[in-house]
Structure formats: structure tokens, C-alpha cells
Design a protein around this motif. Structure first.
Motif, mmCIF file in Angstrom:
data_model
loop_
_atom_site.group_PDB
_atom_site.id
_atom_site.type_symbol
_atom_site.label_atom_id
_atom_site.label_comp_id
_atom_site.label_asym_id
_atom_site.label_seq_id
_atom_site.Cartn_x
_atom_site.Cartn_y
_atom_site.Cartn_z
ATOM 1 N N PRO A 316 0.822 -1.214 0.000
ATOM 2 C CA PRO A 316 0.000 0.000 0.000
ATOM 3 C C PRO A 316 0.859 1.269 0.000
ATOM 4 O O PRO A 316 2.026 1.221 0.369
ATOM 5 C CB PRO A 316 -0.796 -0.116 1.306
ATOM 6 N N LEU A 317 0.226 2.355 -0.356
ATOM 7 C CA LEU A 317 0.929 3.620 -0.501
ATOM 8 C C LEU A 317 1.601 4.027 0.814
ATOM 9 O O LEU A 317 0.996 3.974 1.868
ATOM 10 C CB LEU A 317 -0.084 4.685 -0.904
ATOM 11 N N ARG A 318 2.886 4.424 0.710
ATOM 12 C CA ARG A 318 3.591 4.905 1.908
ATOM 13 C C ARG A 318 4.120 6.298 1.626
ATOM 14 O O ARG A 318 4.980 6.467 0.747
ATOM 15 C CB ARG A 318 4.763 3.986 2.264
ATOM 16 N N PHE A 319 3.639 7.279 2.341
ATOM 17 C CA PHE A 319 4.144 8.633 2.169
ATOM 18 C C PHE A 319 5.520 8.751 2.806
ATOM 19 O O PHE A 319 5.753 8.184 3.877
ATOM 20 C CB PHE A 319 3.193 9.647 2.811
ATOM 21 N N ALA A 320 6.393 9.503 2.146
ATOM 22 C CA ALA A 320 7.687 9.792 2.748
ATOM 23 C C ALA A 320 7.454 10.823 3.846
ATOM 24 O O ALA A 320 6.602 11.693 3.702
ATOM 25 C CB ALA A 320 8.632 10.357 1.698
ATOM 26 N N ASP A 321 8.211 10.708 4.943
ATOM 27 C CA ASP A 321 7.982 11.712 5.983
ATOM 28 C C ASP A 321 8.861 12.933 5.749
ATOM 29 O O ASP A 321 9.797 12.917 4.944
ATOM 30 C CB ASP A 321 8.139 11.128 7.387
ATOM 31 N N ALA A 322 8.536 13.999 6.455
ATOM 32 C CA ALA A 322 9.129 15.314 6.184
ATOM 33 C C ALA A 322 10.657 15.286 6.267
ATOM 34 O O ALA A 322 11.345 15.863 5.419
ATOM 35 C CB ALA A 322 8.563 16.338 7.159
ATOM 36 N N GLU A 323 11.187 14.592 7.287
ATOM 37 C CA GLU A 323 12.639 14.575 7.465
ATOM 38 C C GLU A 323 13.341 13.894 6.300
ATOM 39 O O GLU A 323 14.360 14.350 5.794
ATOM 40 C CB GLU A 323 12.996 13.824 8.756
ATOM 41 N N GLU A 324 12.729 12.777 5.890
ATOM 42 C CA GLU A 324 13.322 12.013 4.804
ATOM 43 C C GLU A 324 13.349 12.842 3.516
ATOM 44 O O GLU A 324 14.318 12.814 2.745
ATOM 45 C CB GLU A 324 12.490 10.743 4.621
ATOM 46 N N ILE A 325 12.272 13.582 3.275
ATOM 47 C CA ILE A 325 12.195 14.410 2.070
ATOM 48 C C ILE A 325 13.268 15.488 2.114
ATOM 49 O O ILE A 325 14.013 15.705 1.162
ATOM 50 C CB ILE A 325 10.787 15.040 1.952
ATOM 51 N N LYS A 326 13.391 16.126 3.253
ATOM 52 C CA LYS A 326 14.390 17.185 3.412
ATOM 53 C C LYS A 326 15.784 16.626 3.167
ATOM 54 O O LYS A 326 16.613 17.215 2.480
ATOM 55 C CB LYS A 326 14.287 17.751 4.830
ATOM 56 N N GLU A 327 16.026 15.465 3.725
ATOM 57 C CA GLU A 327 17.340 14.853 3.635
ATOM 58 C C GLU A 327 17.676 14.425 2.204
ATOM 59 O O GLU A 327 18.772 14.660 1.711
ATOM 60 C CB GLU A 327 17.346 13.626 4.558
ATOM 61 N N ARG A 328 16.720 13.837 1.508
ATOM 62 C CA ARG A 328 17.033 13.251 0.205
ATOM 63 C C ARG A 328 16.759 14.187 -0.958
ATOM 64 O O ARG A 328 17.284 13.991 -2.045
ATOM 65 C CB ARG A 328 16.259 11.938 0.040
ATOM 66 N N LEU A 329 15.895 15.193 -0.770
ATOM 67 C CA LEU A 329 15.605 16.110 -1.872
ATOM 68 C C LEU A 329 16.119 17.518 -1.582
ATOM 69 O O LEU A 329 16.061 18.397 -2.431
ATOM 70 C CB LEU A 329 14.095 16.164 -2.139
ATOM 71 N N GLY A 330 16.573 17.736 -0.362
ATOM 72 C CA GLY A 330 17.157 19.023 -0.013
ATOM 73 C C GLY A 330 16.153 20.162 0.041
ATOM 74 O O GLY A 330 16.501 21.317 -0.142
ATOM 75 N N CYS A 331 14.923 19.820 0.261
ATOM 76 C CA CYS A 331 13.891 20.846 0.253
ATOM 77 C C CYS A 331 12.799 20.433 1.217
ATOM 78 O O CYS A 331 12.443 19.267 1.284
ATOM 79 C CB CYS A 331 13.333 20.966 -1.164
ATOM 80 N N PRO A 332 12.295 21.370 1.990
ATOM 81 C CA PRO A 332 11.221 20.999 2.913
ATOM 82 C C PRO A 332 9.905 20.732 2.165
ATOM 83 O O PRO A 332 9.718 21.243 1.049
ATOM 84 C CB PRO A 332 11.088 22.234 3.809
ATOM 85 N N VAL A 333 9.040 19.960 2.781
ATOM 86 C CA VAL A 333 7.722 19.740 2.192
ATOM 87 C C VAL A 333 7.032 21.094 2.103
ATOM 88 O O VAL A 333 7.322 21.990 2.882
ATOM 89 C CB VAL A 333 6.865 18.786 3.057
ATOM 90 N N GLY A 334 6.177 21.269 1.131
ATOM 91 C CA GLY A 334 5.485 22.548 1.012
ATOM 92 C C GLY A 334 6.137 23.463 0.005
ATOM 93 O O GLY A 334 5.590 24.502 -0.344
ATOM 94 N N SER A 335 7.316 23.100 -0.448
ATOM 95 C CA SER A 335 7.969 23.915 -1.469
ATOM 96 C C SER A 335 8.456 23.045 -2.627
ATOM 97 O O SER A 335 9.319 23.452 -3.391
ATOM 98 C CB SER A 335 9.154 24.675 -0.853
ATOM 99 N N LEU A 336 7.922 21.841 -2.718
ATOM 100 C CA LEU A 336 8.370 20.911 -3.762
ATOM 101 C C LEU A 336 7.645 21.156 -5.075
ATOM 102 O O LEU A 336 6.502 21.601 -5.100
ATOM 103 C CB LEU A 336 8.078 19.465 -3.323
ATOM 104 N N GLY A 337 8.351 20.850 -6.171
ATOM 105 C CA GLY A 337 7.732 20.953 -7.485
ATOM 106 C C GLY A 337 8.511 20.138 -8.484
ATOM 107 O O GLY A 337 9.629 19.682 -8.192
#
Length: 571
Positions: A316-337
RNA sequence: CGGGGCAUGGCGCAGUCUGGUAGCGCACCUGCUUUGGGAGCAGGGGGUCGUGGGUUCAAAUCCCGCUGCCCCGACCA
């Protein structure tokens, strides 16, 4: 039944640990009592309702030619190993050992047992088709039991299993079951829909769910206004956008500051751009735990089931959590595109046809405007990721759909040979060759129906039973039973008439104050009520009120036999 | 499973911070009055304060462990 001999312990206050109205009312009315998480005792009043549901189900199953049996609740592990589900099923399966350390489980369902029965009992094509059913207690060790008997761990279910030589025979029985289910829910007086539950992606398997409509239902369903089409929103395809509406780019890409603006609503308001020209970027896990992006138009809602069906997305769908996104994409959630986003992107078709849109800037507090696919961002895979919504065109082309919430109370399924193959369930065909049978299975949640009916039919005073489900049909409410000979004599006479006519009558002979008596009457929801009072008897009158209607009717005392015959014996 | 909260008479709760004889409403029992929408007065019964340890002259209250129950956990990305 006399209430003086039927202990009815109702609660005036709503218990603190109940959330949905059916659970609250069932506890307050004294229908059920909790024993432990997800485990309930059915008290006499509640059990009468369960029995009503059971008998409607039983009668219609019998009428449709199904054969009742009862299988053990406890099942040996060996059978589950044969089908492969001992490993597959996970922690929902309650496993036990006997004194010899042999492995068993408490059955959450009975495909293995019935297939074992069938392979022993059925030898010839002449014995097919056959459809066995049982009404039995199941146990599923739910992660989170809640809503009382709506999602309990132990619950009563009617499960049926049919066996066939070929697909045509299975389709016939399947249709018989569909009709039987419609008759059952019609009889119980419930508003329901049957919806297609599977698009056919899984090996051509056909499946329908039956939902009782109720605002508190856990599932969202969509149904066409002008046709039979209905589907669980999880399955319903969203309409395809008109590609010709895809305008050419007119704006330049601009990286703008949007301090503190994170949600699509905030960004839309801040930049004064309509919500449908903002896209949101959701980050989920791939099966290998890497990240992938799901991109939707700002005003659309992600459909998690559709997303989880994509090859590159874990189910089932697993959302990435905020820390993981920041760490791996270098950008906080809410500013992704999607601009310069270095992971696989799945883009909903409606987001894919946008031009000059807005998305996150991939840096805290920034967004891009004037974004265009391919010019500024790789488009990725275009797919259907969103919910079909109320008012949109029906997938069958018959006008628009409405959306409603429902409680799943029935599920019918063309199983095919999954179990018969694994467990070698064969019969001899007319040519003397061994053939693997194919199967259908058909479930109804007996105890869940009780809760669903209350969710659908109640008011601020209590439950409103339909005639077919009510624990009693008629309630006699004498005012002053303990102190007025006239009232008592008249009431006893009416009570006798009811029992002689075979009416399921409940007599409140406790002599309580009228307020208490009426409050309890409303709470337990008996559909028909007769009030006997000195005031009325002086005029040779009774008062009749249907539960849920606001206006009482005057009924002449000598017309009571007609009343019983005309209003209460017609089913 | 992760996070949070709760556990005191049948039900709903206060008391816990700041240790000192366990309290309120509903329900239950008795009596009287009352009787068309959860009555009034008077009297009464019922609680090892979830459980095991610890601190203390003294623990519902402070400390540690355990258990049970409830809520949240799909979209600010």
C-alpha cells in the motif's frame, strides 16, 4: 414480552469511549456490551435484531438454492499452508496451538475449509453447480478495531462458496447471488448501492460490493444519476481531460518568493492564481524504498488506491515523511515541485494538460510561476491519480455521477480456480477427465448490517428500526399501568390480542413515569407505538405513533384488531 | 506498529500539580409525594482508587515496571 421481565439497562449519558452514532446508540439502548477491544456481548435486545438479519439472509439464500452448513471456527494450519495463505495472511490471522503444539487459526474466512470439503464430497460434474453457505462467527485481528460492531475483531458473517464446471455456470450463480443480495437489502428496508469493486485488472476477476448508504461510512462510492453504474471511488476512473484544451505557453518561468506559503491554497491566494493552475507534488516510496513524486492539480484529491497500483509505487501507498524528504531532496515539504526534480514523476492527466502553472520552487519559501511541461520540467508518466468527484461525467457515458458515503456490508466475488487449483479440487467431466472446478464466494456482514442500519436510520432521540429489523414490532405504552385499573385492564386486553395475532409485542408494564417510558421507547426505536391512557380510554381511544414521524394518530379502541391486521401483519 | 491520552462505586467525572479519614451527578434500594417527554423530598447500600514494586510516620496523589482501553497516523509536499 413484558418489560418487567426483560431487564433493559439504558444509559442516559453517551459513553465516553464511543465515537460513531451507531455505537453510541447500541450501547445506550443496551443492545451490546464491550468485553475487550473489538469483542462484544450481544444482549437480548441486540440479539433479536441480529436474528432478524440472519433470518432474512437465510431465507433469501435458501430461496436462491444455496445449502446451509456450518464449518468449524478453528482451522488446522495445514489447510492454510496448502493454499499458501498461512504465510501470506499476516498478523490479522489469529494463530493458536493446541496441547500437542499443533498449529491452528481462528478462521477469518473459510475458503480453505470449504475447498477441502468440496474435494472430498464432489466427484462428478453431475453434482455441480453447488453453493454452500454458513452464518458463523469470524475473527480477524484488526490493527485497529473501532466503531463498535462496525469494525469489530469478532463478528458474524454469512459466507457462501459456489463450485462450477465452467465460467458460464459461475456467472449464473453469481447473478443469482447478486439478485438475492438485492432482495435481502430491500427486505431489510435499507438504502443501498451495489458497486463494481474491481476494474478487471486482476485476471478478469469480477467483484461487486454492496454498500448501505450512510454519511459516516468508511468508503466513498460514486454512482451515475441516469444509469446502473456505481463504483467504489477507489476504482472509478476519472474522466480523461480534453487534450485540445491544452494551450500554448504564454508566460516565462519565474522563480518567486513565497515566504511562509506552503499549502496549495495558501500559494493560490498569495499569488492570486486559481487553485486549478497550481500543482501539488506528493512524495511516496517506491517498492525499493527510493522516492517517487505524484503530481496533481491543486483542486484534485489523490486516489491512494490508483497510485498504489502503479508499477513504480509501493503498495500500500507509503508517504515519505518530512525529514526524509528534506534529507534526500534538499527541500522541505510545502515547497516541492517538478522543475528539476531528480526522481521519477507520475503526473495526473489533468495536471499534465496545464500550461503556465505554479509549483513549488524546490527551495524553502519559493515557487515557480509560468511553468510548462517539457519546456521547464520533464513530464514523466501521465496517468489517472485522482478521485472521480461529485458532478463529473460518469465513466459509462450516461451523464454525471453523484458521490455518497457507504458502509460495505456485502461482497460477491468470482474467485476462479485460485483455491481449487492450489488444493487440487477436481471432478470428472462427462468424458471421464479430471477437471479443476472454479469457485465463487459471497459474503455478508451480519453484525455490521445492524450498525449500518442505525447509522442510516436514527434521530436525536435514538434508533429508528425498519419493520424487518426491529427487535419488536409494536410497543404498548400504558400511562399509569401501576395505578389505573382501567388502563391496566385495557392494556392487558390489547397485549393478549397482539400475542394471539402473532405480533412481536413489547409491553412496558413497569409503571414508570411517562417521560422515562417515552425516552426509552425512542431510544430503542420500536417502529410502532400505542399509548394507552385514562384520558384516551374515556373517549374509547388509543394513540398510535410511528417511530420517526412527528404526528401521533388517534385510533378508536374498537378498531385495534383492524389496526393489527392492516398495519402490522403485512410484510 | 509509531505517536498521544486515559485508568477512582454499574455509567459519567472531580480529587493527583502542593501526600494527611475517598467525593459529586446519574443509576440502584426503602418510604412519602408526584404522574403525557429521562420528577421532588428524606433515608440507605455499594469503591483492594487497573496491577506489581519502591519512597514516606502516612500514597488515589511522588518514583519505577507491567497491563488494559481510547484517540490520531493518507494529501501544508
Amino acid at each position: 414480552m413484558r418489560l418487567s421481565r426483560f431487564p433493559l439497562t439504558t444509559l442516559r449519558e453517551t459513553p465516553a469511549d464511543t465515537e460513531v452514532v451507531s455505537h453510541q446508540l447500541m450501547v445506550r439502548a443496551g443492545m451490546i456490551r464491550a468485553l475487550a477491544s473489538g469483542l462484544y456481548t450481544w444482549m437480548p435486545l441486540g440479539l433479536r435484531v441480529v436474528r432478524k438479519v440472519e433470518s432474512a439472509v437465510r431465507e433469501e439464500m435458501n430461496r436462491a438454492g444455496a445449502l446451509e452448513l456450518i464449518m468449524p471456527a478453528v482451522q488446522p494450519a495445514e489447510l492454510w499452508m496448502e493454499s499458501g495463505r498461512w504465510e501470506q495472511y499476516g498478523p490479522e490471522l489469529l494463530r493458536l496451538q493446541d496441547r500437542h503444539q499443533r498449529e491452528f487459526c481462528f478462521g477469518p474466512t473459510h475458503e480453505e475449509v470449504i475447498t477441502d470439503i468440496a474435494r472430498r464430497e464432489l466427484q462428478s460434474y453431475r453434482q455441480l453447480p453447488v453453493n454452500y453457505y454458513q452464518i458463523q462467527t469470524k475473527f480477524r485481528d484488526e490493527i485497529r478495531p473501532r466503531f463498535g460492531v462496525m469494525r469489530a475483531r469478532e463478528f458474524a458473517m454469512k459466507d457462501a462458496y459456489s463450485f462450477h464446471m465452467d465460467a458460464d455456470s459461475l456467472a449464473e450463480t453469481y447473478e443469482d447471488m447478486r439478485l438475492a443480495y438485492c432482495r435481502i437489502f430491500d427486505r431489510l428496508g435499507l438504502e443501498y448501492r451495489y458497486v463494481q469493486a474491481d476494474s478487471g485488472a486482476i485476471g478478469g476477476a469480477v467483484s461487486h460490493e454492496f454498500h448501505v448508504l450512510a454519511d459516516s461510512g468508511e468508503d466513498e462510492i460514486v454512482y451515475a444519476e441516469n444509469s446502473d453504474y456505481a463504483a467504489n471511488v477507489e476504482q472509478a476512473p476519472a474522466p480523461a481531460p480534453d487534450i485540445s484544451q491544452h494551450p500554448a505557453p504564454t508566460e516565462n518561468l519565474v522563480h518567486v518568493d513565497t515566504p511562509g506559503q506552503h499549502s496549495v491554497e495558501e500559494v493560490s491566494a498569495f499569488l492570486d492564481v486559481p487553485l486549478e493552475r497550481v500543482v501539488k507534488t506528493l512524495i511516496v516510496h517506491a517498492p525499493d524504498n527510493s522516492l517517487v513524486a505524484l503530481i496533481l492539480r491543486g483542486d484534485h484529491h489523490l486516489n491512494a488506491v490508483k497510485a498504489a497500483r502503479l508499477e513504480g509505487v509501493d503498495a500500500p501507498l507509503r508517504f515519505a515523511d518530512a525529514e526524509e524528504i528534506k534529507e534526500r531532496l534538499g527541500c522541505p515539504v510545502g515547497s516541492l515541485g517538478p522543475v528539476g526534480l531528480n526522481i521519477p514523476c507520475y503526473v495526473d492527466a489533468w495536471a499534465a494538460v496545464l500550461s503556465d502553472f505554479v509549483c513549488g520552487g524546490n527551495t524553502e519559501g519559493t515557487h515557480y510561476t509560468g511553468v510548462n511541461w517539457e519546456r521547464n520540467a520533464a513530464l514523466g508518466t501521465v496517468c489517472d491519480l485522482r478521485n472521480l468527484e461529485d458532478g463529473e461525467p460518469s465513466p459509462d457515458g450516461s451523464g454525471s455521477v453523484r458521490s455518497a458515503r457507504g458502509v460495505e456490508v456485502g461482497h460477491i466475488f468470482q474467485l476462479g480456480d485460485k483455491y481449487s487449483q492450489a488444493m487440487d479440487c477436481t471432478v470428472l467431466d462427462p468424458d471421464g477427465n479430471k477437471k479443476t472446478v472454479i469457485m465463487g464466494c459471497y459474503g455478508i456482514g451480519i453484525t455490521r448490517i445492524v450498525a449500518a442500519a442505525i447509522e442510516q436510520n436514527h434521530d436525536e432521540h435514538g434508533i429508528i428500526w425498519t419493520d424487518a429489523m426491529a427487535p419488536f414490532r409494536l410497543l404498548l405504552c400504558p400511562i399509569g399501568f401501576d395505578r389505573s385499573d382501567a388502563v391496566r385492564d385495557a392494556t392487558e386486553d390489547l397485549y393478549r390480542q397482539c400475542t394471539e395475532s402473532g405480533i412481536e409485542v413489547l409491553l412496558d408494564d413497569r409503571g414508570l413515569r411517562p417521560g422515562v417510558m417515552f425516552a426509552e421507547a425512542d431510544l430503542i426505536g420500536i417502529p410502532h407505538r400505542i399509548v394507552i391512557s385514562e384520558r384516551g380510554l374515556d373517549e374509547s381511544q388509543l394513540e398510535y405513533q410511528r417511530r420517526g414521524s412527528s404526528e401521533p394518530e388517534v385510533l378508536a379502541l374498537d378498531q385495534f384488531p383492524d389496526f393489527l391486521r392492516d398495519r402490522l401483519t403485512s410484510d
